[in-house]
Design a protein around this motif. Structure first.
Motif, PDB file in Angstrom:
ATOM      1  N   GLY A   1       0.835  -1.196   0.000  1.00 35.34           N
ATOM      2  CA  GLY A   1       0.000   0.000   0.000  1.00 35.34           C
ATOM      3  C   GLY A   1       0.867   1.242   0.000  1.00 35.34           C
ATOM      4  O   GLY A   1       1.946   1.246   0.588  1.00 35.34           O
ATOM      5  N   ARG A   2       0.397   2.290  -0.692  1.00 39.90           N
ATOM      6  CA  ARG A   2       1.175   3.527  -0.739  1.00 39.90           C
ATOM      7  C   ARG A   2       0.275   4.687  -1.134  1.00 39.90           C
ATOM      8  O   ARG A   2      -0.795   4.495  -1.714  1.00 39.90           O
ATOM      9  CB  ARG A   2       2.339   3.432  -1.705  1.00 39.90           C
ATOM     10  CG  ARG A   2       1.907   3.402  -3.167  1.00 39.90           C
ATOM     11  CD  ARG A   2       3.097   3.528  -4.101  1.00 39.90           C
ATOM     12  NE  ARG A   2       2.657   3.803  -5.454  1.00 39.90           N
ATOM     13  CZ  ARG A   2       2.396   5.012  -5.950  1.00 39.90           C
ATOM     14  NH1 ARG A   2       2.529   6.073  -5.205  1.00 39.90           N
ATOM     15  NH2 ARG A   2       2.017   5.162  -7.196  1.00 39.90           N
ATOM     16  N   THR A   3       0.735   5.880  -0.826  1.00 39.77           N
ATOM     17  CA  THR A   3       0.132   7.105  -1.332  1.00 39.77           C
ATOM     18  C   THR A   3       1.226   7.871  -2.053  1.00 39.77           C
ATOM     19  O   THR A   3       2.415   7.671  -1.790  1.00 39.77           O
ATOM     20  CB  THR A   3      -0.463   7.975  -0.197  1.00 39.77           C
ATOM     21  OG1 THR A   3       0.583   8.297   0.728  1.00 39.77           O
ATOM     22  CG2 THR A   3      -1.589   7.250   0.524  1.00 39.77           C
ATOM     23  N   ALA A   4       0.815   8.753  -2.970  1.00 42.33           N
ATOM     24  CA  ALA A   4       1.776   9.536  -3.748  1.00 42.33           C
ATOM     25  C   ALA A   4       1.506  11.023  -3.534  1.00 42.33           C
ATOM     26  O   ALA A   4       0.372  11.410  -3.215  1.00 42.33           O
ATOM     27  CB  ALA A   4       1.651   9.178  -5.232  1.00 42.33           C
ATOM     28  N   PRO A   5       2.511  11.866  -3.709  1.00 44.65           N
ATOM     29  CA  PRO A   5       2.336  13.306  -3.517  1.00 44.65           C
ATOM     30  C   PRO A   5       1.250  13.928  -4.405  1.00 44.65           C
ATOM     31  O   PRO A   5       0.653  14.926  -4.047  1.00 44.65           O
ATOM     32  CB  PRO A   5       3.715  13.892  -3.856  1.00 44.65           C
ATOM     33  CG  PRO A   5       4.669  12.775  -3.647  1.00 44.65           C
ATOM     34  CD  PRO A   5       3.905  11.531  -3.990  1.00 44.65           C
ATOM     35  N   ASN A   6       0.968  13.323  -5.561  1.00 46.26           N
ATOM     36  CA  ASN A   6      -0.045  13.867  -6.460  1.00 46.26           C
ATOM     37  C   ASN A   6      -1.473  13.495  -6.049  1.00 46.26           C
ATOM     38  O   ASN A   6      -2.428  13.860  -6.718  1.00 46.26           O
ATOM     39  CB  ASN A   6       0.213  13.424  -7.899  1.00 46.26           C
ATOM     40  CG  ASN A   6      -0.015  11.938  -8.106  1.00 46.26           C
ATOM     41  OD1 ASN A   6      -0.170  11.181  -7.154  1.00 46.26           O
ATOM     42  ND2 ASN A   6      -0.021  11.515  -9.354  1.00 46.26           N
ATOM     43  N   GLY A   7      -1.624  12.747  -4.944  1.00 46.30           N
ATOM     44  CA  GLY A   7      -2.946  12.376  -4.453  1.00 46.30           C
ATOM     45  C   GLY A   7      -3.359  10.949  -4.750  1.00 46.30           C
ATOM     46  O   GLY A   7      -4.365  10.464  -4.236  1.00 46.30           O
ATOM     47  N   ASP A   8      -2.604  10.258  -5.582  1.00 45.99           N
ATOM     48  CA  ASP A   8      -2.929   8.872  -5.901  1.00 45.99           C
ATOM     49  C   ASP A   8      -2.673   7.969  -4.691  1.00 45.99           C
ATOM     50  O   ASP A   8      -1.854   8.291  -3.826  1.00 45.99           O
ATOM     51  CB  ASP A   8      -2.066   8.353  -7.055  1.00 45.99           C
ATOM     52  CG  ASP A   8      -2.366   9.023  -8.379  1.00 45.99           C
ATOM     53  OD1 ASP A   8      -3.308   9.834  -8.444  1.00 45.99           O
ATOM     54  OD2 ASP A   8      -1.634   8.737  -9.351  1.00 45.99           O
ATOM     55  N   ALA A   9      -3.368   6.852  -4.661  1.00 45.38           N
ATOM     56  CA  ALA A   9      -3.135   5.825  -3.641  1.00 45.38           C
ATOM     57  C   ALA A   9      -3.351   4.468  -4.290  1.00 45.38           C
ATOM     58  O   ALA A   9      -4.148   4.323  -5.226  1.00 45.38           O
ATOM     59  CB  ALA A   9      -4.077   6.005  -2.455  1.00 45.38           C
TER      60      ALA A   9
END
Length: 145
Positions: A95-103
């Motif tokens: 699991g992860r989140t990204a700075p652009n808002g994606d997960a």
């Protein structure tokens, strides 16, 4: 160990030989498979558009969630990392989140049962901007059978 000769070998090597032979024999038993395990595991991919839907998986399948955030007017709408409501049915393996808002997250279908995968989208403002106090839920019900 029938037919093994120890001529020229010291007795101190015998336990190591027995251990190696026991380990080497173990993989042969691993080839015994239950009839329901003969099918190939599937990968089910869920996205933003699947909110509110149901999905069906089989034990051994992977369920991948890819949520896309977006940015507009100085606001970034970001997703939380998707989570399983019951890890005994669907266990999250990544699991992860990204700075652009994606997960994103990947879940492994462990056992038969029904559970949900959930995430929340919230606003992150840029400097000089204000976010509305809105949290948007995302939910998919997964039945493993």
């Amino acid at each position: 160990m029938v037919g093994t000769k120890w001529s020229g070998a010291s007795w101190s090597m015998a336990p190591a030989l027995v251990t190696v032979m026991a380990v080497a024999a173990a993989p042969a038993a691993a080839h015994v498979r239950a009839p329901d395990r003969d099918r190939l595991a599937q990968r089910i991919v869920l996205t933003n558009a699947d909110n509110g839907r149901s999905a069906t998986a089989s034990p051994g399948d992977d369920v991948e969630v890819r949520l896309t955030g977006h940015r507009e007017n100085g606001l970034t709408w970001t997703w939380s990392t998707p989570a399983s409501g019951d890890s005994t049915v669907l266990r999250r393996t990544a699991g992860r989140t990204a700075p652009n808002g994606d997960a994103s997250a990947t879940f492994h279908a462990e056992h038969a049962g029904t559970t949900t995968i959930t995430a929340q989208r919230h606003c992150r403002p840029s400097a000089g901007h204000l976010c509305p106090l809105v949290i948007t839920p995302w939910k998919v019900t997964v039945e493993v059978k």
